[in-house]
Each structure stands twice: as structure tokens, then as C-alpha cells.
Design an enzyme around this catalytic site. Structure first.
Site, PDB file in Angstrom:
ATOM      1  NE  ARG A  82      -4.333  -1.277   0.127  1.00  0.00           N
ATOM      2  CZ  ARG A  82      -4.514  -2.284  -0.725  1.00  0.00           C
ATOM      3  NH1 ARG A  82      -3.610  -2.570  -1.641  1.00  0.00           N
ATOM      4  NH2 ARG A  82      -5.621  -3.009  -0.692  1.00  0.00           N
ATOM      5  CD  GLU A 127      -3.259   3.551  -4.856  1.00  0.00           C
ATOM      6  OE1 GLU A 127      -2.061   3.218  -4.855  1.00  0.00           O
ATOM      7  OE2 GLU A 127      -4.201   2.728  -4.957  1.00  0.00           O
TER       8      GLU A 127
HETATM    9  P1  NAD Z   1      -1.400 -11.609   4.382  1.00  0.00           P
HETATM   10  O1  NAD Z   1      -2.314 -11.217   5.473  1.00  0.00           O
HETATM   11  O2  NAD Z   1      -1.404 -13.035   3.908  1.00  0.00           O
HETATM   12  O3  NAD Z   1       0.109 -11.255   4.767  1.00  0.00           O
HETATM   13  C1  NAD Z   1       0.496 -10.036   5.345  1.00  0.00           C
HETATM   14  C2  NAD Z   1       1.679 -10.349   6.239  1.00  0.00           C
HETATM   15  O4  NAD Z   1       2.184  -9.092   6.716  1.00  0.00           O
HETATM   16  C3  NAD Z   1       1.310 -11.192   7.465  1.00  0.00           C
HETATM   17  O5  NAD Z   1       2.162 -12.310   7.568  1.00  0.00           O
HETATM   18  C4  NAD Z   1       1.489 -10.219   8.635  1.00  0.00           C
HETATM   19  O6  NAD Z   1       1.926 -10.854   9.820  1.00  0.00           O
HETATM   20  C5  NAD Z   1       2.543  -9.287   8.069  1.00  0.00           C
HETATM   21  N1  NAD Z   1       2.608  -8.006   8.769  1.00  0.00           N
HETATM   22  C6  NAD Z   1       1.601  -7.289   9.336  1.00  0.00           C
HETATM   23  N2  NAD Z   1       2.080  -6.184   9.929  1.00  0.00           N
HETATM   24  C7  NAD Z   1       3.418  -6.198   9.738  1.00  0.00           C
HETATM   25  C8  NAD Z   1       4.477  -5.327  10.117  1.00  0.00           C
HETATM   26  N3  NAD Z   1       4.248  -4.251  10.883  1.00  0.00           N
HETATM   27  N4  NAD Z   1       5.717  -5.661   9.738  1.00  0.00           N
HETATM   28  C9  NAD Z   1       5.982  -6.786   9.035  1.00  0.00           C
HETATM   29  N5  NAD Z   1       5.022  -7.644   8.639  1.00  0.00           N
HETATM   30  C10 NAD Z   1       3.761  -7.364   8.996  1.00  0.00           C
HETATM   31  O7  NAD Z   1      -1.722 -10.607   3.181  1.00  0.00           O
HETATM   32  P2  NAD Z   1      -1.371 -10.782   1.633  1.00  0.00           P
HETATM   33  O8  NAD Z   1      -2.512 -11.443   0.930  1.00  0.00           O
HETATM   34  O9  NAD Z   1      -0.015 -11.345   1.496  1.00  0.00           O
HETATM   35  O10 NAD Z   1      -1.382  -9.233   1.162  1.00  0.00           O
HETATM   36  C11 NAD Z   1      -0.448  -8.302   1.675  1.00  0.00           C
HETATM   37  C12 NAD Z   1      -0.846  -6.900   1.289  1.00  0.00           C
HETATM   38  O11 NAD Z   1      -0.686  -6.747  -0.128  1.00  0.00           O
HETATM   39  C13 NAD Z   1      -2.328  -6.551   1.526  1.00  0.00           C
HETATM   40  O12 NAD Z   1      -2.541  -6.115   2.857  1.00  0.00           O
HETATM   41  C14 NAD Z   1      -2.582  -5.445   0.534  1.00  0.00           C
HETATM   42  O13 NAD Z   1      -2.383  -4.200   1.133  1.00  0.00           O
HETATM   43  C15 NAD Z   1      -1.533  -5.694  -0.556  1.00  0.00           C
HETATM   44  N6  NAD Z   1      -2.135  -6.058  -1.848  1.00  0.00           N
HETATM   45  C16 NAD Z   1      -1.855  -5.293  -2.938  1.00  0.00           C
HETATM   46  C17 NAD Z   1      -2.409  -5.630  -4.174  1.00  0.00           C
HETATM   47  C18 NAD Z   1      -2.098  -4.837  -5.420  1.00  0.00           C
HETATM   48  O14 NAD Z   1      -2.805  -4.987  -6.428  1.00  0.00           O
HETATM   49  N7  NAD Z   1      -1.072  -4.003  -5.438  1.00  0.00           N
HETATM   50  C19 NAD Z   1      -3.271  -6.731  -4.287  1.00  0.00           C
HETATM   51  C20 NAD Z   1      -3.519  -7.494  -3.137  1.00  0.00           C
HETATM   52  C21 NAD Z   1      -2.948  -7.158  -1.911  1.00  0.00           C
END
Ligand code: NAD
Length: 339
Positions: free
Chosen positions: A244, A273
Site C-alpha cells: 500500500r 493514488e
Molecule cells: P497476508 O495477510 O497473507 O500477509 C500479510 C503479512 O504481513 C502477514 O504475515 C502479517 O503478519 C505481516 N505483517 C503485518 N504487519 C506487519 C508489520 N508491521 N511488519 C511486518 N510484517 C507485517 O496478506 P497478503 O494477501 O499477502 O497481502 C499483503 C498486502 O498486499 C495486503 O494487505 C494489501 O495491502 C496488498 N495487496 C496489494 C495488491 C495490489 O494490487 N497491489 C493486491 C492485493 C494485496
């Protein structure tokens, strides 16, 4: 002999789909198959458009719809029972406010982690081999190699911030390139391939040639990458953000690019954005000087929040969103509910 006939069970949710994109509608129409009453509008859900949800039971929203406490309160006053996000991240929703007025919030926890992971790799590959520059150059019949010098990924150290579904998919791809992969996650010690070593955040900054962000935007991760963190990174290293926009302080990133601390930046998300992405502004004057400055760097690639945007991912997002509506309509506690 008694014959039993199957009567299809219909679970209907009257749902208004805010910020509908042309590309999503065919997926909704095909996969819904008349199950729910869906009404599509292209407006964002915000305090000015909330009244359009009157008469519906659910609102379906995307990444840029603003769901602050005021909007949520007004949704509750007009009878909305469910907010269905058709994305993973829910940083744009005041979850506590929704709970207070007893509106349930559901999301799509996973659709295609590979879609996002592969896009992060695409940004890395373009930046390392400068294919974005070569593409433009060759179109003008300029076949010189000057300034196209790249570097091998093999043997480089790749740091992952957030080792969840996307982080893990990304890590596996980078292992395939022959990279050393290290990761930082607040849930230290998650079950991941044994070749991936967990490190502290500072170790990731110091050891990585490439860092890829895959954690959610939370109060703890807002501006996780800032002046101080850039100064701890390996000089000339690469930062990729498909998480994000708010996780990176963009003005600090510009300074780090200008003084050479940051060698490359690939971003699919940008902190401001909402005013730009998913719009054709090619005939407009852009008033956001920060993004315009970023776009000017030869070692920066900006894509418009398209990492999720594959056929497989769209199909899964829509299927899960429709299932979330059905689960709510049948009184089941949707497993994709955000508490
Ligand atoms: P997920 O919940 O499977 O994984 C997120 C991981 O981040 C978890 O393991 C969590 O413990 C960790 N985390 C949380 N806070 C943290 C911190 N302070 N420091 C380090 N790690 C931390 O989620 P995911 O499906 O892997 O998605 C991750 C992120 O990707 C979503 O939250 C979303 O914002 C983003 N995303 C972007 C797009 C895009 O099109 N650009 C699409 C989907 C998701």
C-alpha cells in the site's frame, strides 16, 4: 419409483457496487448468474454518494472508497447490513465504527497471491534490465546499448517485508532465480520454505540488494520506509512496493533517489493514488508534483495499482465476493468477516 428434483436455492442480496470498473462488470454478470440483485455505479462511496445506497442491503466497495465513521453511520441509518470489499486490504475502512453500528464487513482474504507476486517480479526485472528504456529507445530506431547495463539477480539478497500469502509466493519465485531470500514479519517464525530465513527489520535493511513490501498498511507500517530507514539500506539498493502506498514516505523516497541512497524504485501503489489511479488523465494537468517528480526518474517505475489485475485473480475476487454475499444472506457467519 420416487424421483427427487433439485430446486435451486436462491439467496438474494440487494447490493450496490460502488466504483465499478468496466473490466469487472462482465465477471459479475457471468458469475452471479442472476443470484443476487446487483446495481452498478462508477461513483466512489464517500459522504456525497452514500445516499445512493438507500434501498439496498449491502454495499460492495473497492480500494479507494472512503469508509470513515461518518459514512458508516449514514449507511447504517439507511439500512445497510453488510460492507463487502472486493479486495484484500481494508485500511480504507473504520472497522471499529462498523462494529459499533452492527454492520458486518467482509473481504477477499486471498484470490491470487501469485498475481501480485509476479507483478513485483515484473517491476524488478524491468528495473534491473531497463526494458522500459529499451522499449522506447528501439521504437525510435535507436539500438545503442549505452545506459542499458543491468545486473544479475542470481546471488543477490532479496528482503521481504510481510511474509504472508503474497510474500511467500514472491519468495518462492526469487529462490528460483538463485537469490538468497530473507524475510521480516511481525509473526516471526511463520511456516515458510526452509531456504527463507527470518531476520530483524534492521537486518533486512542492511543486507538486502532488493526489498519488496508485502505487509498491510496499518498504524505500525505507515511510513515504515522513511528518511531514517532509507539511510540504513544498502547504498544503491532497490525498493519494490506492491503493498500500500502509505507504507513509503514518497517525499523521503525522492530525496533518497536524488542522493543515490536508493538506486531503484518500483511502485504499484502510491500514498495519494486515489486522485490519480484508475483514471485517464492524459489530457489533464496533473497537480500532484510528487508523482510527477517520481515519474521523471529513469530508475523509477510506477504502475497504477495493477498488480492484482489478471484474469485468474478477477474471477476469484468476484466468485469470493458473491459467496460472501450468499453466506450473509443465508445467515451463516461469513468466514471472510473482518473482526
Ligand atoms: P497476508 O495477510 O497473507 O500477509 C500479510 C503479512 O504481513 C502477514 O504475515 C502479517 O503478519 C505481516 N505483517 C503485518 N504487519 C506487519 C508489520 N508491521 N511488519 C511486518 N510484517 C507485517 O496478506 P497478503 O494477501 O499477502 O497481502 C499483503 C498486502 O498486499 C495486503 O494487505 C494489501 O495491502 C496488498 N495487496 C496489494 C495488491 C495490489 O494490487 N497491489 C493486491 C492485493 C494485496
Amino acid at each position: 419409483m420416487v424421483e427427487f428434483c433439485c430446486i435451486p436455492i436462491v439467496y438474494i442480496m440487494k447490493t450496490i457496487i460502488y466504483s465499478t470498473k468496466d473490466f469487472e462488470r462482465p465477471y459479475f454478470e457471468r458469475l452471479n448468474n442472476g443470484r443476487h440483485v446487483l446495481y452498478y455505479i462508477d461513483a466512489l462511496l464517500n459522504p456525497d454518494t452514500v445516499y445512493l445506497a438507500e434501498g439496498f442491503e449491502a454495499v460492495c466497495i473497492f480500494v479507494h472508497d472512503e469508509m470513515n465513521a461518518d459514512t458508516i453511520k449514514r449507511l447504517s441509518q439507511i439500512g445497510i447490513k453488510l460492507i463487502a470489499l472486493r479486495c484484500t486490504g481494508y485500511n480504507n475502512i473504520d472497522i471499529k465504527a462498523a462494529k459499533t453500528v452492527n454492520i458486518k464487513v467482509v473481504h477477499v482474504p486471498a484470490y491470487s497471491p501469485q498475481a501480485v507476486a509476479e507483478h513485483a517480479v515484473a517491476l524488478i526485472m524491468a528495473l534491473t534490465r531497463k526494458t522500459h528504456k529499451a522499449y522506447n529507445r528501439v521504437r525510435e530506431n535507436n539500438f545503442l546499448l549505452e545506459n542499458l547495463l543491468g545486473f544479475n539477480l542470481y546471488g543477490k539478497t532479496v528482503g521481504i517485508i510481510g511474509m504472508g500469502k503474497i510474500g511467500e509466493a514472491f519468495g518462492k519465485i526469487m529462490l528460483g532465480f538463485g537469490c538468497r531470500v530473507i524475510a521480516y514479519d511481525i509473526q516471526h517464525g511463520r511456516d515458510v520454505p526452509e531456504e527463507i530465513a527470518f531476520k530483524s527489520f534492521d537486518e533486512i535493511l542492511q543486507l538486502s540488494d532488493i526489498i519488496s513490501i508485502h505487509c498491510p498498511l496499518t498504524p505500525a507500517t505507515r511510513y515504515l520506509f522513511n528518511k531514517e530507514t532509507f539511510s540504513k539500506m544498502k547504498k544503491g539498493s532497490m525498493l519494490i512496493n506492491t503493498g500500500r502506498g502509505g507504507i513509503v514516505n514518497t517525499l523521503d523516497a525522492i530525496e533518497a533517489l536524488k542522493n543515490g541512497l536508493l538506486g531503484y524504485l518500483g511502485i504499484d501503489v502510491y500514498e495519494n493514488e486515489e486522485a490519480l489511479f484508475f483514471k485517464d488523465l492524459s489530457a489533464k494537468i496533473i497537480k500532484d508534483d510528487t508523482i510527477e517528480r517520481l515519474i521523471c526518474f529513469h530508475n523509477v517505475i510506477v504502475t497504477p495499482h495493477q498488480a492484482f489485475f489478471t484474469h485468474e485473480a478477477l474471477e476469484e475476487i468476484v466468485n469470493i465476493t458473491l459467496k460472501n454475499l450468499s453466506d450473509f444472506a443465508t445467515g451463516l457467519d461469513p468466514k471472510n468477516q473482518i473482526e
